[in-house]
Design a protein around this motif. Structure first.
Motif, PDB file in Angstrom:
ATOM      1  N   PRO A  37      -9.514  -6.006 -10.248  1.00  0.00           N
ATOM      2  CA  PRO A  37      -9.045  -6.813 -11.233  1.00  0.00           C
ATOM      3  C   PRO A  37     -10.191  -7.393 -12.312  1.00  0.00           C
ATOM      4  O   PRO A  37      -9.856  -7.606 -13.451  1.00  0.00           O
ATOM      5  N   SER A  38     -11.205  -7.273 -11.913  1.00  0.00           N
ATOM      6  CA  SER A  38     -12.398  -7.336 -12.505  1.00  0.00           C
ATOM      7  C   SER A  38     -12.831  -6.309 -13.844  1.00  0.00           C
ATOM      8  O   SER A  38     -13.585  -6.794 -14.532  1.00  0.00           O
ATOM      9  N   ILE A  39     -12.554  -5.249 -13.378  1.00  0.00           N
ATOM     10  CA  ILE A  39     -12.675  -4.008 -14.212  1.00  0.00           C
ATOM     11  C   ILE A  39     -11.499  -3.772 -15.186  1.00  0.00           C
ATOM     12  O   ILE A  39     -11.659  -3.409 -16.294  1.00  0.00           O
ATOM     13  N   PHE A  40     -10.431  -4.064 -14.502  1.00  0.00           N
ATOM     14  CA  PHE A  40      -9.103  -3.586 -15.340  1.00  0.00           C
ATOM     15  C   PHE A  40      -8.005  -4.552 -15.178  1.00  0.00           C
ATOM     16  O   PHE A  40      -7.846  -5.080 -14.004  1.00  0.00           O
ATOM     17  N   VAL A  41      -7.383  -4.850 -16.385  1.00  0.00           N
ATOM     18  CA  VAL A  41      -6.394  -6.046 -16.437  1.00  0.00           C
ATOM     19  C   VAL A  41      -5.138  -5.252 -16.767  1.00  0.00           C
ATOM     20  O   VAL A  41      -4.761  -4.793 -17.661  1.00  0.00           O
ATOM     21  N   LYS A  42      -4.049  -5.388 -15.819  1.00  0.00           N
ATOM     22  CA  LYS A  42      -2.686  -4.767 -16.003  1.00  0.00           C
ATOM     23  C   LYS A  42      -1.814  -5.314 -17.116  1.00  0.00           C
ATOM     24  O   LYS A  42      -1.822  -6.512 -16.922  1.00  0.00           O
ATOM     25  N   SER A  43      -1.106  -4.438 -17.816  1.00  0.00           N
ATOM     26  CA  SER A  43      -0.205  -5.094 -19.047  1.00  0.00           C
ATOM     27  C   SER A  43       0.961  -4.470 -18.792  1.00  0.00           C
ATOM     28  O   SER A  43       2.049  -5.284 -19.309  1.00  0.00           O
ATOM     29  N   GLY A  44       1.274  -3.422 -17.926  1.00  0.00           N
ATOM     30  CA  GLY A  44       2.396  -2.934 -17.770  1.00  0.00           C
ATOM     31  C   GLY A  44       2.431  -1.620 -16.844  1.00  0.00           C
ATOM     32  O   GLY A  44       1.350  -1.269 -16.558  1.00  0.00           O
ATOM     33  N   VAL A  45       3.554  -1.285 -16.541  1.00  0.00           N
ATOM     34  CA  VAL A  45       3.708   0.055 -15.435  1.00  0.00           C
ATOM     35  C   VAL A  45       5.038   0.584 -15.930  1.00  0.00           C
ATOM     36  O   VAL A  45       6.057  -0.053 -16.054  1.00  0.00           O
TER      37      VAL A  45
ATOM     38  N   THR B  17       2.368  -3.484   1.292  1.00  0.00           N
ATOM     39  CA  THR B  17       1.248  -4.552   1.068  1.00  0.00           C
ATOM     40  C   THR B  17       0.489  -4.805   2.287  1.00  0.00           C
ATOM     41  O   THR B  17      -0.787  -4.796   1.948  1.00  0.00           O
ATOM     42  N   PHE B  18       0.834  -4.778   3.492  1.00  0.00           N
ATOM     43  CA  PHE B  18       0.121  -4.937   4.656  1.00  0.00           C
ATOM     44  C   PHE B  18      -1.034  -3.675   4.787  1.00  0.00           C
ATOM     45  O   PHE B  18      -1.831  -3.907   5.471  1.00  0.00           O
ATOM     46  N   LEU B  19      -0.766  -2.453   4.137  1.00  0.00           N
ATOM     47  CA  LEU B  19      -1.662  -1.519   4.370  1.00  0.00           C
ATOM     48  C   LEU B  19      -2.622  -1.489   3.273  1.00  0.00           C
ATOM     49  O   LEU B  19      -3.694  -1.085   3.555  1.00  0.00           O
ATOM     50  N   VAL B  20      -2.490  -2.259   2.181  1.00  0.00           N
ATOM     51  CA  VAL B  20      -3.363  -1.814   1.258  1.00  0.00           C
ATOM     52  C   VAL B  20      -4.531  -2.585   1.524  1.00  0.00           C
ATOM     53  O   VAL B  20      -5.612  -1.937   1.206  1.00  0.00           O
ATOM     54  N   ASN B  21      -4.601  -3.808   1.934  1.00  0.00           N
ATOM     55  CA  ASN B  21      -5.914  -4.372   2.534  1.00  0.00           C
ATOM     56  C   ASN B  21      -6.687  -3.557   3.284  1.00  0.00           C
ATOM     57  O   ASN B  21      -8.150  -3.607   2.985  1.00  0.00           O
ATOM     58  N   ARG B  22      -6.230  -2.649   4.124  1.00  0.00           N
ATOM     59  CA  ARG B  22      -6.962  -1.991   5.061  1.00  0.00           C
ATOM     60  C   ARG B  22      -7.749  -1.089   4.313  1.00  0.00           C
ATOM     61  O   ARG B  22      -8.838  -0.211   4.579  1.00  0.00           O
TER      62      ARG B  22
ATOM     63  N   LEU C  27     -11.619  -8.080  -4.067  1.00  0.00           N
ATOM     64  CA  LEU C  27     -10.331  -8.346  -4.957  1.00  0.00           C
ATOM     65  C   LEU C  27      -9.569  -7.028  -5.274  1.00  0.00           C
ATOM     66  O   LEU C  27     -10.420  -6.343  -5.535  1.00  0.00           O
ATOM     67  N   PHE C  28      -8.321  -6.833  -5.301  1.00  0.00           N
ATOM     68  CA  PHE C  28      -7.703  -6.025  -5.532  1.00  0.00           C
ATOM     69  C   PHE C  28      -6.289  -6.356  -6.371  1.00  0.00           C
ATOM     70  O   PHE C  28      -5.686  -7.254  -5.785  1.00  0.00           O
ATOM     71  N   GLU C  29      -5.605  -5.404  -7.082  1.00  0.00           N
ATOM     72  CA  GLU C  29      -4.353  -5.472  -7.258  1.00  0.00           C
ATOM     73  C   GLU C  29      -3.765  -4.019  -7.047  1.00  0.00           C
ATOM     74  O   GLU C  29      -4.799  -3.188  -7.100  1.00  0.00           O
ATOM     75  N   PHE C  30      -2.488  -4.033  -6.886  1.00  0.00           N
ATOM     76  CA  PHE C  30      -2.005  -2.610  -6.675  1.00  0.00           C
ATOM     77  C   PHE C  30      -0.409  -2.651  -7.009  1.00  0.00           C
ATOM     78  O   PHE C  30       0.160  -3.533  -7.460  1.00  0.00           O
ATOM     79  N   ASP C  31      -0.009  -1.337  -7.368  1.00  0.00           N
ATOM     80  CA  ASP C  31       1.464  -1.201  -7.479  1.00  0.00           C
ATOM     81  C   ASP C  31       1.859   0.216  -6.883  1.00  0.00           C
ATOM     82  O   ASP C  31       0.810   0.919  -6.436  1.00  0.00           O
ATOM     83  N   ALA C  32       3.081   0.420  -6.657  1.00  0.00           N
ATOM     84  CA  ALA C  32       3.343   1.387  -5.748  1.00  0.00           C
ATOM     85  C   ALA C  32       4.917   2.198  -6.263  1.00  0.00           C
ATOM     86  O   ALA C  32       5.745   1.280  -6.837  1.00  0.00           O
ATOM     87  N   VAL C  33       5.195   3.175  -5.826  1.00  0.00           N
ATOM     88  CA  VAL C  33       6.371   3.866  -5.820  1.00  0.00           C
ATOM     89  C   VAL C  33       6.651   4.161  -4.627  1.00  0.00           C
ATOM     90  O   VAL C  33       5.912   4.949  -3.642  1.00  0.00           O
ATOM     91  N   GLU C  34       7.743   3.777  -3.891  1.00  0.00           N
ATOM     92  CA  GLU C  34       8.284   3.950  -2.580  1.00  0.00           C
ATOM     93  C   GLU C  34       8.503   5.456  -2.337  1.00  0.00           C
ATOM     94  O   GLU C  34       8.971   6.216  -3.125  1.00  0.00           O
ATOM     95  N   SER C  35       8.377   5.675  -0.848  1.00  0.00           N
ATOM     96  CA  SER C  35       8.588   7.122  -0.545  1.00  0.00           C
ATOM     97  C   SER C  35      10.162   7.060  -0.536  1.00  0.00           C
ATOM     98  O   SER C  35      10.772   6.068  -0.317  1.00  0.00           O
TER      99      SER C  35
END
Length: 188
Positions: free
Chosen positions: A76-84, A44-49, A55-63
């Motif tokens: 999120p103003s362009i795309f609204v997540k419903s699942g992953v 999370t701490f890296l995503v803002n950089r 505004l943003f949202e994100f999802d990740a798969v850990e290494s």
């Protein structure tokens, strides 16, 4: 919607974060897909950089240790997540485009170097695609090429290209011709 896909081979370097943020801003990317984050645990701490102040949202798969890792960031103003759906080699984010309500799946792919593992991945992605109706965007590092002319400074293996082309055909995908210098992009 504009997409940016990049294999960073590690995201801890602040120069890389500045570079990605600059590309995102200059090309108006609404989705950023990063392969090989090489960061286990919470990022999370890296995503803002990487994204900047909007505004943003994100999802990740850990290494796994210092290998792999996927990160997908979106507006999120362009795309609204419903699942992953998460897998070691892909991160599929499902949702709706806010402007039209259209269903869309965006899949961030990082294929392994082993051709056998890639063939398994292609089958998994086709199976996934068959579970969701709507538009699909696959982007990432496929570690394969379709034609010999695309392979520069390394060995072309026709059988690998055949399997990759078969995946593209079975998934009913269309490859956009893109070009660039230090990176490949499509504007618009």
């Amino acid at each position: 919607m504009n997409y940016l896909s990049i294999n960073l081979r590690g995201i801890r370097d602040s120069k890389k974060a500045d570079w990605v943020r600059g590309l995102k801003t200059s090309h108006g990317a609404h989705f950023v897909a990063i392969q090989e984050t090489k960061v286990p645990g919470n990022i999370t701490f890296l995503v803002n950089r990487l994204w900047g102040r909007s505004l943003f949202e994100f999802d990740a798969v850990e290494s796994t240790g210092r290998s792999g890792g996927l990160l997908t960031i979106w507006d999120p103003s362009i795309f609204v997540k419903s699942g992953v759906v998460k897998n070691r080699n892909f991160l599929a984010v499902f949702g709706n485009m806010t402007s039209s309500g259209d269903l869309i799946a965006v899949v961030n792919v990082y294929a392994q170097n082993d051709p056998g593992d890639r063939r398994i991945l292609w089958a998994d992605l086709i199976q996934l695609k068959n579970t969701f109706s709507g538009m699909w965007v696959f982007l990432g590092d496929f570690n394969d090429v379709r034609w010999q002319e695309e392979r520069l400074n390394s060995e072309f293996v026709a059988l690998n290209a055949q399997h990759f082309n078969q995946f593209i055909a079975e998934a009913d995908l269309v490859e956009y011709q893109m070009g660039g210098r230090q990176y490949t992009y499509r504007v618009g």
